[in-house]
Design a protein around this motif. Structure first.
Motif: not given
Length: 244
Positions: A24-33, A66-83
């Motif tokens: 039950r102890a998960e590590t969740f991955r989000l993206t940001s800018l 949390v991984e940081f990218y330019p905004w459009k890439r953050a959105v695209q990456t965060g909605l992809g596999e592994g996040y």
């Protein structure tokens, strides 16, 4: 024999409980800018929004990366596999109908217009901005009233890739104003001393915008969203982000 059986059962239950707890102890991955002071790889605690998100997950026994990218890439990456999503995001009906399952509000920020100190805007309503050129950031959710007037042709929206570029355009007189969070404007001007004295926030705010996490509409995203929302109830938001 009975005692051995009971002891064996107790041990099995203990191991099962430990295994279940670990699962039950998960590590969740989000993206940001990089959007100081709310988010950024080099900020203390990686910014207010990241601190809130990390504490919300931690309150429920989970971790956040949390991984940081330019905004459009953050959105695209965060909605992809592994996040499981990306943040911080403003709410919009289009996003809610599309890819985003929005969290509960995880803070807020004062949205307004940065203007030149040499040519401050005289406005009370958005209609007073007729004919003005207003900077926005490509991919950000634009204030509906501004977007509607741009579509009607009563003002012009000019999109760039980041807030700092807009501030510099305002300072140089290339646009009349730019839509920006007041805390972001203050931070960026403080970090770029050449801009001090040339720009300021207009006294009229566009909105006090709530900040959200956009979670994916997947099974894992839904689980992360539920955990996050429960965790939010257990923590205290920084004063600068208090939801009103």
């Amino acid at each position: 024999m009975i005692r051995q059986g009971i002891a064996g059962l107790a041990l099995a239950l203990l191991v099962l409980g430990q295994t279940h707890a670990t699962a039950r102890a998960e590590t969740f991955r989000l993206t940001s800018l990089d959007w100081p002071p709310y988010s950024g790889a080099t900020l203390p605690d990686q910014g207010y929004s990241v601190k809130v998100a990390r504490e919300a997950f931690a309150a429920m026994g989970h971790a956040l990366e949390v991984e940081f990218y330019p905004w459009k890439r953050a959105v695209q990456t965060g909605l992809g596999e592994g996040y499981v999503g990306y943040f911080p995001e403003y709410h919009s009906d289009d996003l809610a109908a599309g890819a985003c399952a929005f969290s509960d509000p995880a803070g807020s920020g004062p949205l307004g217009l940065v203007e030149s100190t040499r040519a401050p805007l005289a406005w009370t309503t958005l209609d007073d901005l007729k004919g003005r050129h207003i900077g926005v950031v490509s991919g950000y959710v634009t204030t509906p009233g501004l977007a509607e007037r741009a579509r009607a042709g009563t003002l012009v929206l000019e999109a760039v890739t980041d807030d700092l570029t807009n501030i510099r355009k305002v300072a140089a007189g290339r646009i009349d104003a730019a839509e920006i969070d007041a805390n972001v404007m203050t931070w960026l001007v403080d970090q770029n001393p050449e801009l001090k004295g040339s720009v300021q926030m207009s006294p009229h705010l566009l909105d006090k915008k709530k900040l959200y996490v956009c979670f994916q509409k997947t099974e894992t995203g839904s689980m992360a969203r539920s955990i996050f929302n429960e965790g939010l109830k257990k923590i205290t938001l920084p004063a600068v982000m208090a939801v009103q």
